[in-house]
Write a protein that holds these residues in place. Sequence first.
Motif, mmCIF file in Angstrom:
data_model
loop_
_atom_site.group_PDB
_atom_site.id
_atom_site.type_symbol
_atom_site.label_atom_id
_atom_site.label_comp_id
_atom_site.label_asym_id
_atom_site.label_seq_id
_atom_site.Cartn_x
_atom_site.Cartn_y
_atom_site.Cartn_z
ATOM 1 N N LEU A 461 0.823 -1.213 0.000
ATOM 2 C CA LEU A 461 0.000 0.000 0.000
ATOM 3 C C LEU A 461 0.857 1.264 0.000
ATOM 4 O O LEU A 461 1.857 1.350 0.718
ATOM 5 N N GLY A 462 0.440 2.205 -0.850
ATOM 6 C CA GLY A 462 1.122 3.504 -0.900
ATOM 7 C C GLY A 462 2.363 3.513 -1.786
ATOM 8 O O GLY A 462 2.940 4.571 -2.017
ATOM 9 N N ARG A 463 2.785 2.327 -2.266
ATOM 10 C CA ARG A 463 3.982 2.316 -3.131
ATOM 11 C C ARG A 463 3.570 2.363 -4.599
ATOM 12 O O ARG A 463 2.411 2.175 -4.942
ATOM 13 N N THR A 464 4.534 2.609 -5.478
ATOM 14 C CA THR A 464 4.194 2.626 -6.905
ATOM 15 C C THR A 464 4.114 1.182 -7.389
ATOM 16 O O THR A 464 4.768 0.296 -6.820
ATOM 17 N N PRO A 465 3.332 0.932 -8.433
ATOM 18 C CA PRO A 465 3.221 -0.453 -8.919
ATOM 19 C C PRO A 465 4.580 -0.995 -9.358
ATOM 20 O O PRO A 465 4.863 -2.184 -9.209
ATOM 21 N N CYS A 466 5.423 -0.111 -9.901
ATOM 22 C CA CYS A 466 6.741 -0.536 -10.356
ATOM 23 C C CYS A 466 7.549 -1.058 -9.165
ATOM 24 O O CYS A 466 8.156 -2.131 -9.210
ATOM 25 N N ASP A 467 7.498 -0.303 -8.086
ATOM 26 C CA ASP A 467 8.202 -0.685 -6.861
ATOM 27 C C ASP A 467 7.684 -2.032 -6.350
ATOM 28 O O ASP A 467 8.447 -2.914 -5.961
ATOM 29 N N VAL A 468 6.343 -2.181 -6.376
ATOM 30 C CA VAL A 468 5.739 -3.401 -5.842
ATOM 31 C C VAL A 468 6.097 -4.615 -6.709
ATOM 32 O O VAL A 468 6.489 -5.666 -6.211
#
Length: 772
Positions: A461-468
């Motif tokens: 939650l709260g992170r960018t999809p790329c990061d996830v």
Amino acid sequence: MSNLYESAFRANRDAMVVADTKMHFVAVNRAASELFGVQEDELIGRRVSEFSLPTERSASQFATFLAEGVMRGEYRIRRPDGTVRRVLYTATSNIEPGLHLSVLRDLGEDVALEQPQPADRSQLALLAASVGTWEWDLADGRVIWSPELQAVHGLQPGEFDGTFEAAEALIHPLDLDRLRGAARRLGSEGRLAIEYRIIRPDGDVRWLSVQGKLYAPDNNMDLAFAVGVSLDITEQKQQQTALSLIVNSSRALASSLDYESTLRTVAELAVPDLADWCSVHVRDAKGDDRIVALHHRDPRKTAWAWELLERFPPDPDAPGGASVVIRSGRSIMMEHISEELYDGLDEERLAVARELDLSSYICVPMSSRGRIYGAIAFASAESRYHYDAKDLEVAEHMARRAAVAIENAISHRETENERAKFEVIVSTVGYGVCHVTEAGEVTYMNAAAADLLGISSDDALGRTPCDVLHGRACDSPECGLSATALPAAFQRREAFTTAQGESLAVELLASPLTVQDRPNGTVLVFHDIRKQLEQERAKDDFVAFASHELRSPLTPVLGMASWLSRKAESAPEKYDSDDMEAIVTLKDESERLARVVDTFLDLSRIEAGRLQLDAEPLDIKASLEAELASLRQRYPEAHVTLEALPGPIHAISDSLRFRQVAANLLENAVKYGSPSAPQVKVTLSRDAKDAVFSVTDNGPGIADHDLPNIFSRFYRAENESVRRRKGLGIGLYITKQIVDAADGSIVADHSVGPGATFTVRWPLRAALPDVR
Ligand code: ADP
């Protein structure tokens, strides 16, 4: 002044002034400040006479006032701005020792010469009716009421007989004990300050605020008497009650989504300030009305009423009943409930009605945005209160708030249900699902995604999809998932290493989400394709291997078939017709086989990333013409035309691959053109950079929904004309791969002919370093 008295003083709409014996203002309320045209705190300490006209001042009048205790009449006030206002006043002397209270009603701008209008007289009566004085001789129990106080009690002047019993008879039974207690304490405390209800002879219930003081000349209690002022505060009381009810019920209703328990709180709030009984009725989904709350101050009475409801379930058609209000959406108010209403009741019910002994009743619908959720009923019984329009207003306000609370609770419950359903579906599909806001933040990730990526849903939650997904945030626009590039709609395969260091390959689908016509971020759906990729690789390896193995023996077969064919053509007399047919078939079929095998070899090359184009001199027009000639030869029934500018079009490019592209498109045009009379129209032109050619046929064309997939591997449209033809669905895929490798472009549409049109832009100069 006591707090209560002070708030009545402050809230009064009439101007109220307290002055000392020298007639200096000691306290004023807001209405007084408005009347005198001077700020409240600036009035304090000034002399009342500053605001009088010379003619109005009369010392003798003032002396009489002090002696008599009460004075009333008309008066004129001169305001600092020069305007003169007429007022009615009632003044009470020594409300506290040395303090005099005046109540002034503004009659407007001075119209000095006019006689008082009848309206003024009625206003005078109104003012007189709200404040009265009394005197009580403790020794002989005699009570004296000013005419005003008699009027406050709904009596004619002189009607009050001066006995304590007669006074008590007008006191509300529920407040009598309290008042007696306060009267007893007057002897010891020397003061009286109390609010209580009276019931006027006409049944009207009024609230009085009473202040009194004990005088015992020479400390002799045998001579003691008390004097005081009684103020009718019914309206203020109503306003205060209404306000606190509205505030408290709004607070209760807004605080919880469990609306049944909230409605119980509302019923409890209404008692006893607005009602002795309050019940809340709710219409359920089946259209039945149910009582969800019933309240009386005495729990035994509440229990008794529930029992009654069991014994005598409410008649949905009973006039004035909650069901009728729910059906009609209209409030009902019965200000006075009298015995006539009980006409027609059987004995048992009559007994119950008499025991309930309701005096007044209101039932209001709980409706919001045109939908009726139920009704609230308020009834007064032992308080003998009679409802009026203001009470109805308060009741309706409470019911409206309650309806909004129900509406919120229902929509919350629906949302929760939907959410739960969605959770179950999304968690069981086995696909990873994420929601990303427009600001590029993940707000939701399901369990399958968490499993696949090896992080918890909360961590995402709260992170960018790329990061996830990729385990690290990047800001590359190509990524499509970074914070700078919000996921637009796309579908693609991705291979990456997760934050846990695991190599993962997924098929990833991003689609923008719209909720109630508004963009609401993007949904990402992905699933693990590692196994699928392995299988595809094994298949590709096999196809590559098989094509290779087939190609080697095919080469001599092709060579010999062509040698035989040439020989037979040069000496046909040596062969009979069967021989000739066998030779032609051998040559055609071995060539067809070679084409299929070559196609697979191309496919393998493409998959392995080994498709390379040469750069050599090429005459595009001549190559195209050669392919057209070959087509005409193979399909003599086809009508094939070329529209081109005169002269050659030179290019530096891979001529074999160019011809392969042209041949594929021309072959398809005949294959999918009209079966009886195929027509193929070819155009060729050029611009500074590219040669542009198009192939149009007269077949059924390509449906819109097939257009986006036509260049995909193994894709074949689902229709009759396609089914009639044999094919693998890889010709256009290879064609596109070749055009892409040549840095050109190819599009399919149906803008030109009735059939399909494929347009190719083929660069005149191959984008290779050695030919630039
Ligand atoms: P194949 O012809 O072996 O099926 P292609 O890759 O050449 O494979 O073509 C893919 C699909 O595209 C065909 O199956 C057909 O549905 C469609 N298609 C290709 N060319 C045409 C055309 N000229 N008119 C209509 N449909 C076509």
